[in-house]
Design a protein around this motif. Structure first.
Motif, PDB file in Angstrom:
ATOM      1  N   PRO A   1       0.866  -1.212   0.144  1.00  0.00           N
ATOM      2  CA  PRO A   1       0.090   0.029   0.144  1.00  0.00           C
ATOM      3  C   PRO A   1       0.946   1.404  -0.006  1.00  0.00           C
ATOM      4  CG  PRO A   1      -0.852  -1.575   1.464  1.00  0.00           C
ATOM      5  CD  PRO A   1       0.373  -2.021   0.955  1.00  0.00           C
ATOM      6  N   LEU A   2       0.571   2.313  -0.840  1.00  0.00           N
ATOM      7  CA  LEU A   2       1.079   3.516  -0.940  1.00  0.00           C
ATOM      8  C   LEU A   2       2.580   3.410  -1.414  1.00  0.00           C
ATOM      9  CD1 LEU A   2       0.173   5.233   2.361  1.00  0.00           C
ATOM     10  CD2 LEU A   2      -0.822   5.834  -0.260  1.00  0.00           C
ATOM     11  N   ILE A   3       3.418   2.543  -0.971  1.00  0.00           N
ATOM     12  CA  ILE A   3       4.746   2.709  -1.281  1.00  0.00           C
ATOM     13  C   ILE A   3       5.120   2.164  -2.895  1.00  0.00           C
ATOM     14  CG2 ILE A   3       6.956   1.670  -0.948  1.00  0.00           C
ATOM     15  CD1 ILE A   3       6.049   1.432   2.011  1.00  0.00           C
ATOM     16  N   SER A   4       4.221   1.032  -3.232  1.00  0.00           N
ATOM     17  CA  SER A   4       4.566   0.267  -4.198  1.00  0.00           C
ATOM     18  C   SER A   4       4.018   1.537  -5.635  1.00  0.00           C
ATOM     19  CB  SER A   4       3.826  -0.655  -4.606  1.00  0.00           C
ATOM     20  OG  SER A   4       4.644  -1.879  -3.866  1.00  0.00           O
TER      21      SER A   4
ATOM     22  N   ARG B   1       6.038   4.542  -9.878  1.00  0.00           N
ATOM     23  CA  ARG B   1       5.345   5.788 -10.427  1.00  0.00           C
ATOM     24  C   ARG B   1       4.120   5.601 -11.243  1.00  0.00           C
ATOM     25  NH1 ARG B   1      10.875   8.118 -13.455  1.00  0.00           N
ATOM     26  NH2 ARG B   1      12.190   7.938 -11.759  1.00  0.00           N
ATOM     27  N   GLY B   2       3.082   5.100 -10.472  1.00  0.00           N
ATOM     28  CA  GLY B   2       1.925   4.858 -10.912  1.00  0.00           C
ATOM     29  C   GLY B   2       1.331   4.117 -12.036  1.00  0.00           C
TER      30      GLY B   2
ATOM     31  N   ARG C   1       4.041  -2.457 -14.043  1.00  0.00           N
ATOM     32  CA  ARG C   1       5.457  -2.808 -14.358  1.00  0.00           C
ATOM     33  C   ARG C   1       5.517  -3.459 -15.759  1.00  0.00           C
ATOM     34  NH1 ARG C   1      10.023  -3.661 -11.317  1.00  0.00           N
ATOM     35  NH2 ARG C   1       8.953  -3.264  -9.342  1.00  0.00           N
ATOM     36  N   ALA C   2       4.401  -4.388 -16.250  1.00  0.00           N
ATOM     37  CA  ALA C   2       4.389  -4.957 -17.284  1.00  0.00           C
ATOM     38  C   ALA C   2       4.152  -3.978 -18.557  1.00  0.00           C
ATOM     39  CB  ALA C   2       3.347  -6.250 -17.261  1.00  0.00           C
ATOM     40  N   CYS C   3       2.991  -3.368 -18.424  1.00  0.00           N
ATOM     41  CA  CYS C   3       2.422  -2.706 -19.743  1.00  0.00           C
ATOM     42  C   CYS C   3       2.705  -1.338 -19.763  1.00  0.00           C
ATOM     43  CB  CYS C   3       1.204  -3.008 -20.041  1.00  0.00           C
ATOM     44  SG  CYS C   3       0.046  -2.233 -18.655  1.00  0.00           S
ATOM     45  N   LYS C   4       3.178  -0.624 -18.354  1.00  0.00           N
ATOM     46  CA  LYS C   4       3.500   0.883 -18.456  1.00  0.00           C
ATOM     47  C   LYS C   4       2.373   1.764 -18.352  1.00  0.00           C
ATOM     48  CE  LYS C   4       7.820  -0.535 -18.082  1.00  0.00           C
ATOM     49  NZ  LYS C   4       8.463  -0.585 -16.912  1.00  0.00           N
ATOM     50  N   GLN C   5       1.164   1.053 -18.353  1.00  0.00           N
ATOM     51  CA  GLN C   5      -0.394   1.910 -18.282  1.00  0.00           C
ATOM     52  C   GLN C   5      -0.492   2.369 -16.899  1.00  0.00           C
ATOM     53  OE1 GLN C   5      -2.305   2.717 -21.032  1.00  0.00           O
ATOM     54  NE2 GLN C   5      -0.382   2.138 -22.315  1.00  0.00           N
ATOM     55  N   PRO C   6      -0.869   3.752 -16.980  1.00  0.00           N
ATOM     56  CA  PRO C   6      -0.961   4.128 -15.605  1.00  0.00           C
ATOM     57  C   PRO C   6      -2.201   3.590 -14.774  1.00  0.00           C
ATOM     58  CG  PRO C   6      -2.063   5.669 -17.266  1.00  0.00           C
ATOM     59  CD  PRO C   6      -1.270   4.639 -17.834  1.00  0.00           C
ATOM     60  N   PHE C   7      -1.896   3.345 -13.399  1.00  0.00           N
ATOM     61  CA  PHE C   7      -3.040   2.877 -12.439  1.00  0.00           C
ATOM     62  C   PHE C   7      -3.611   4.126 -12.134  1.00  0.00           C
ATOM     63  CE2 PHE C   7       0.191  -0.279 -11.287  1.00  0.00           C
ATOM     64  CZ  PHE C   7      -0.524  -1.276 -11.806  1.00  0.00           C
TER      65      PHE C   7
ATOM     66  N   TYR D   1      -6.238   4.561  -6.037  1.00  0.00           N
ATOM     67  CA  TYR D   1      -5.693   3.661  -5.425  1.00  0.00           C
ATOM     68  C   TYR D   1      -4.925   4.146  -4.233  1.00  0.00           C
ATOM     69  CZ  TYR D   1      -7.191   0.186  -8.959  1.00  0.00           C
ATOM     70  OH  TYR D   1      -8.054  -0.490  -9.549  1.00  0.00           O
ATOM     71  N   PRO D   2      -3.859   5.080  -4.202  1.00  0.00           N
ATOM     72  CA  PRO D   2      -3.119   5.511  -3.496  1.00  0.00           C
ATOM     73  C   PRO D   2      -4.057   6.515  -2.540  1.00  0.00           C
ATOM     74  CG  PRO D   2      -2.374   6.718  -5.307  1.00  0.00           C
ATOM     75  CD  PRO D   2      -3.340   5.713  -5.665  1.00  0.00           C
ATOM     76  N   LEU D   3      -4.971   7.190  -3.138  1.00  0.00           N
ATOM     77  CA  LEU D   3      -5.802   8.141  -2.337  1.00  0.00           C
ATOM     78  C   LEU D   3      -6.742   7.400  -1.234  1.00  0.00           C
ATOM     79  CD1 LEU D   3      -7.253  10.968  -1.862  1.00  0.00           C
ATOM     80  CD2 LEU D   3      -8.815  10.469  -3.703  1.00  0.00           C
ATOM     81  N   VAL D   4      -7.227   6.238  -1.726  1.00  0.00           N
ATOM     82  CA  VAL D   4      -8.158   5.487  -0.918  1.00  0.00           C
ATOM     83  C   VAL D   4      -7.194   4.859   0.470  1.00  0.00           C
ATOM     84  CG1 VAL D   4      -9.494   3.608  -0.424  1.00  0.00           C
ATOM     85  CG2 VAL D   4      -9.949   5.104  -2.484  1.00  0.00           C
ATOM     86  N   GLU D   5      -6.042   4.373   0.022  1.00  0.00           N
ATOM     87  CA  GLU D   5      -5.201   3.983   0.870  1.00  0.00           C
ATOM     88  C   GLU D   5      -4.586   5.110   1.864  1.00  0.00           C
ATOM     89  OE1 GLU D   5      -3.194   0.552  -2.102  1.00  0.00           O
ATOM     90  OE2 GLU D   5      -2.113   2.336  -1.415  1.00  0.00           O
ATOM     91  N   ALA D   6      -4.374   6.131   1.426  1.00  0.00           N
ATOM     92  CA  ALA D   6      -4.013   7.229   2.483  1.00  0.00           C
ATOM     93  C   ALA D   6      -5.228   7.738   3.247  1.00  0.00           C
ATOM     94  CB  ALA D   6      -3.548   8.575   1.415  1.00  0.00           C
ATOM     95  N   LEU D   7      -6.332   7.758   2.610  1.00  0.00           N
ATOM     96  CA  LEU D   7      -7.574   8.192   3.423  1.00  0.00           C
ATOM     97  C   LEU D   7      -7.709   7.123   4.749  1.00  0.00           C
ATOM     98  CD1 LEU D   7     -10.098   9.242   0.864  1.00  0.00           C
ATOM     99  CD2 LEU D   7      -8.961  10.686   2.667  1.00  0.00           C
ATOM    100  N   ALA D   8      -7.769   5.647   4.220  1.00  0.00           N
ATOM    101  CA  ALA D   8      -7.856   4.731   5.193  1.00  0.00           C
ATOM    102  C   ALA D   8      -6.780   4.903   6.434  1.00  0.00           C
ATOM    103  CB  ALA D   8      -7.758   3.495   4.640  1.00  0.00           C
ATOM    104  N   ALA D   9      -5.711   5.081   5.911  1.00  0.00           N
ATOM    105  CA  ALA D   9      -4.694   5.410   6.973  1.00  0.00           C
ATOM    106  C   ALA D   9      -4.902   6.439   7.817  1.00  0.00           C
ATOM    107  CB  ALA D   9      -3.172   5.357   6.405  1.00  0.00           C
TER     108      ALA D   9
END
Length: 281
Positions: free
Chosen positions: A62-65, A70-71, A74-80, A84-92
């Motif tokens: 969570p968050l770190i990866s 860089r969002g 790793r395989a196709c280089k398409q952005p996430f 995802y980090p927003l929800v993880e940060a809010l939950a934290a």
């Protein structure tokens, strides 16, 4: 007992609460993505939405990866999605706030009671978070979450002592019926849809845990926040599409009400007890 109390109040446990929240935030993201699509939240494991490549455990921290990659996949280089980090940060952040308020910040209660209260409120906040993001994306609040949550949080109320059981039972019923009557009035009398029944079920979830006294606060705060944010958006939409928007202005600027109800309910978790004490005094 003193050693346990000191441990619960230590900065280390606050950091553990943050990590706990972020890990659950990763699961909340799974729920947000899969439940509206009718998919299992258990299988298959996490994978890239673009290329379908399974995400390795090392890339699923969570968050770190997200920031190490860089969002991007790793395989196709398409952005996430930045969700995802927003929800993880809010939950934290929510986990830390709950821990500091109800565990380390409340030394008068027994440790078991404090931890139970934290767990119940965090589960409640998690449901509100998931429902809010689903509502923002789909304008729907899935029954598969709201309906089971009503009895679950009613029972959880016995552990946190937020409100007596009768107040919570009335809160669940009154929360649903109030918004249901408004929705039916708009639909059958004014011939337009203003509120969905999902909002009524969400308010029932809130009332089942926090009691009927919380409903007025949630409706007022949520209503004002919704109006403050929604009105400018609606006005901009009407200017951009003056002819189409003249007849049905909400068609092009629908704003879900669920996130505002959820935000107000979460705020009440932190200020509700003091507010009731102030009104009683």
């Amino acid at each position: 007992m003193d050693e346990i109390a000191a441990l619960l109040s230590s900065p280390v446990m606050t950091a553990v609460a943050a990590a706990f929240g972020a890990i659950w935030g990763s699961f909340f993201n799974v729920c947000i993505a899969r439940i509206p699509a009718g998919q299992s939240i258990v299988r298959p494991g996490s994978r890239c939405g673009s290329c379908g490549t399974p995400i390795r455990a090392a890339d699923n921290i969570p968050l770190i990866s997200y920031f190490l990659l860089r969002g991007r996949c790793r395989a196709c280089k398409q952005p996430f999605s930045a969700r995802y980090p927003l929800v993880e940060a809010l939950a934290a952040l929510i986990a830390v706030a709950l821990w500091m308020t109800f565990v380390s910040g409340d030394p008068t209660e027994a440790p078991a009671v404090r931890i139970a209260r934290f767990a119940a409120y965090f589960a409640f906040a998690g449901v509100l978070l998931v429902l809010s993001f689903i509502d923002l994306a789909t304008m729907r609040l899935p029954d598969v979450i709201t309906l089971p949550a009503i009895p679950v949080f009613f029972l959880a109320g016995f552990a946190i002592h937020q409100a007596p059981w009768l107040e919570r039972l009335i809160g669940a019923g009154a929360g649903y019926l109030f918004l249901r009557l408004i929705a039916d009035f708009y639909y059958y009398v004014l011939k337009r849809e203003a509120l969905g029944l999902g909002d009524a079920k969400l308010l029932a979830v809130i009332g089942a845990l926090l009691g009927w006294r919380a409903l007025l606060f949630v409706l007022i705060v949520g209503g004002f926040a919704g109006a403050f944010i929604s009105l400018p958006i609606i006005l901009v939409a009407r200017r951009r599409r003056p002819q189409e928007a003249a007849g049905e202005p909400l068609r092009y600027a629908q704003i879900p009400f669920g996130p505002f109800l959820a935000g107000a309910a979460l705020l009440y978790v932190f200020v509700g007890a003091r507010l009731l004490a102030l009104l009683a005094g």
